[in-house]
Design an enzyme around this catalytic site. Sequence first.
Site, PDB file in Angstrom:
ATOM      1  N   CYS B 163       0.769  -1.319  -0.031  1.00  0.00           N
ATOM      2  CA  CYS B 163       0.221  -0.142   0.147  1.00  0.00           C
ATOM      3  C   CYS B 163       0.718   1.186   0.041  1.00  0.00           C
ATOM      4  O   CYS B 163       0.288   2.348   0.109  1.00  0.00           O
ATOM      5  CB  CYS B 163      -0.896  -0.056   1.253  1.00  0.00           C
ATOM      6  SG  CYS B 163      -2.033  -1.697   1.041  1.00  0.00           S
ATOM      7  N   GLU B 305       1.444   6.262  13.243  1.00  0.00           N
ATOM      8  CA  GLU B 305       2.046   7.338  12.473  1.00  0.00           C
ATOM      9  C   GLU B 305       2.045   8.797  13.173  1.00  0.00           C
ATOM     10  O   GLU B 305       2.813   9.460  12.953  1.00  0.00           O
ATOM     11  CB  GLU B 305       0.571   7.509  11.366  1.00  0.00           C
ATOM     12  CG  GLU B 305       1.124   8.556  10.212  1.00  0.00           C
ATOM     13  CD  GLU B 305       0.064   8.604   9.083  1.00  0.00           C
ATOM     14  OE1 GLU B 305      -0.915   7.573   9.316  1.00  0.00           O
ATOM     15  OE2 GLU B 305       0.426   9.220   7.977  1.00  0.00           O
ATOM     16  N   HIS B 329      -9.350   2.474   1.801  1.00  0.00           N
ATOM     17  CA  HIS B 329      -7.887   2.464   1.478  1.00  0.00           C
ATOM     18  C   HIS B 329      -7.884   1.728  -0.008  1.00  0.00           C
ATOM     19  O   HIS B 329      -8.172   0.743  -0.146  1.00  0.00           O
ATOM     20  CB  HIS B 329      -7.465   1.092   2.496  1.00  0.00           C
ATOM     21  CG  HIS B 329      -6.013   1.088   2.456  1.00  0.00           C
ATOM     22  ND1 HIS B 329      -5.096   1.896   1.529  1.00  0.00           N
ATOM     23  CD2 HIS B 329      -5.245   0.652   3.294  1.00  0.00           C
ATOM     24  CE1 HIS B 329      -3.958   1.473   1.922  1.00  0.00           C
ATOM     25  NE2 HIS B 329      -3.660   0.807   2.738  1.00  0.00           N
TER      26      HIS B 329
END
Lengths: 381, 402, 85
Positions: B163, B305, B329
């Site tokens: 991804c 993150e 996503h």
Amino acid sequence: MTPDRGAPPVVTGWSALSSLGTGADAFAAAVRAGRSGLVDVRGMFDGGELPRHTACAMPGFRARDHLGRKGTGYLDRSTALAVVAARLALADTDLELGDDNRRTTGVVLGTTAGSIRATSAYDRDTLTQDRPYLVDPMLFPTAVMNSAASRCAVWHRLHGVNATVAGGQLAGIDALRYGRTLMARGHADALLVGAVEEFSPHMAWGDERLYGSEPGRAPLGEGAVVLVAEDAERVRASGRSADAELPAVAFGRFAPPGGSPDPGKGLADCIDRALRQAGVHADEVRFVATGERGIPHLDAAEQAGVDAVLGPGTHRLRIKELVGECHAAAGMFQLAALLALHRNDPALDGRTSVVTSVSSGGAVGAAVLRGFSRTRRGHAG
Amino acid sequence: MDRRVVITGLGPVSSIGTGIAAFGASLRVGRSGISPVTSFDTTGFPYVMAGEVRDFVPGAVLRVLDPREWGRTSLFAAVAARLAVEDAGLDPATVPPERAGCVIGTTSGESRVLQGLTEQWVAEGMPALSPEDVRQCPPSRIAAAVSCELGFTGEAMTLSAACAASNYAIGYAYDLIASGETDYMVAGGADSTVRWAHAGFYRVGALAEHACAPFDRNRSGTLTGEGGSALLLETPETARARGARIHAEVLGYGLSCDAGHPVAPDPAGIADCMRRAHRNAGITPADVGYICAHGTGTPANDLAEVTAVREVFGASPPPMSSIKSMLGHTMGAASGFGAIAAVLVLTQGFLPPTINVTEPDPALVPVDPVPGRARPADVRVVQNNGFAFGGNNAITLFGRAT
Amino acid sequence: MTQATRPHWEELREMAAEVLEVEPEEISDTGLFTEEHDSDSLRAIELLSRVEKKYRIELPQSELPNMASLSALYDVVAKYAHWHD
């Protein structure tokens, strides 16, 4: 890491894991002897009927025999082959990995589509289990194409670039090209550059459905090749020597063989461009390791490209006759065959050879390799 | 000496709009592209939402490819690429074909084709596999589709770093142009929604039931999405020579690998990737005015993150929103959509919102996720995050055209 | 524990060993999987998923924290599978 280093990378160690054996020395011995890896594959897959009884496969390959039990229970076959090949390559090089250079050492691995068998089996569970979501959590990462490259990094603790190139027949050329750029642009100091392909009922039936009417085609194969590629100047500065230099790689994308623009002419341009970049005249090329696979309309394009540039003095090496059609790993096995010829033969030191690849979709590529023997390395070390 | 690399064309094919005008308008109003799955039978799945592209008619955009000969993911890529060169005002026939190419990222390749092959296997056995589907299955065809549509004969690479793949692709395209190796590159990503990914995310507890709500206190997971994202990269010289509008500049990028857990993200690896990107682009954290988050909406990703952002940016990081709240996503296409959003932030002066956030997670302060509504902002540098299974991290940096 | 529950107990031990990639005899009754065998969230879900399939029960993922050792796992499964000591 300093950006824009000029010199192309060198190979300081390598491995080939295939039906011809485990590791560079076993592969080199088989190539010298011209031994084929063809074996009986009946019974290799539980309940899975195969279209042909033989393939250049490794029915006895088990990850845990090489890596132990811990961590190997949930590896798909492609990933297991790649992790083992990476380990063999690291054992073959004198590059020493420590905390300082693990951050700048990465992995670039070529593939067709990861483990098609693993992805397809994962999807099969959504259709055949009591409920469609009763898939295996631990196998989720194996359904994704970057599984092999990322597991190589985990296993060998490599925190540098980690990339997968889905190039099919051109994956070897792709991985070399991408790896060279990453190193030249300062994104990595060293890379494990390789490719992997697994034999499976999926690959076997896919091959049969597409090329079943081609009786002369190479049998399917499987395996992995990993090169340890390092910055040439760094290797030279530390007084080490290399198995090979990789002075040039060229690529082009044309029409499928038979169409226009002609991939045969495109390949000729690629070889020509790569030789010029390497500063080598066509007459000096000792071997050309082609990807010819016994499918006439595909081989014709490759032969036309090679014949247009390289003369009769260049010896043809068709490694698929021994190791089978390994698709994504094919180009890397061609390159490994050249490394194999150099490994124990000082008479070939410094000679230049070429690897060529042509895909059924019209992608073409050429890589130039200048090889050296280990004997020389023994003297240097 | 590096050449500068600029973006002159944007081509989104998404659940919130195809073409830059529609996509940009949706980002500005915070439109959701999430709907109940129709591409596969969801019987037996407790959760059924995804970000499928509903109105995808490749034949309406493509000029060369015959849509019947290519898989869905290749078509997403080729349509996105065609839209990108149109946005750039570039007639591909006018460039030297060997000086033009593409690099396309993907997570699952021609996953819809493989899904069909698996259905054939289950229903009738492998000897009944469709040769045409087998032919369309290899992911290398995704880049080939783009090159074939545009007539390019240079680089044509399909990169798979799960991804984070689009950011890998943009980085490689940037390097090829900056080093003088080539002149024009289409870079981006493409993926198609499939049953196995939906099942896998559900099974590992990472799928949301209704909505993807990154940075929300009660976020419960992500949703799978699909589409194609493409950007045209070239040099300022070629762009100016034909009078093209320059959207933004590619400043650089960084790649790293956690080399730890196959699924769980690692803040240290992500922070390392940010530092590499900043160093590569020659900027400092203080230069970054907005971060387009990876922001999947899983509890683990968003925490990792933000932890990495706090480590690199300190106590006052720039605003960071997640367009996955709208798109789901989109896997290999995701960071390409992030790059397109980054360009719109630089050129149109607004921050896209993280929608579905009703209560920002207090554990994620001081990061401002731009909850709910877009807001005006004067940003000069955008950081675009992309992380992936296998700990494959990639971050790109974009600057305002000067 | 009665004789009747012992087979379940050993089945669970074997399943945990498979998931954690160790030998069954390495799994102690009360040792934490994370501490003794380097388990993580994905392996925990894997174990939950195998147990669900084997005993045809549904275990909510909210039970994951309560399945941290063999004996804890046994208690959770016993509750959902209605095993009675």
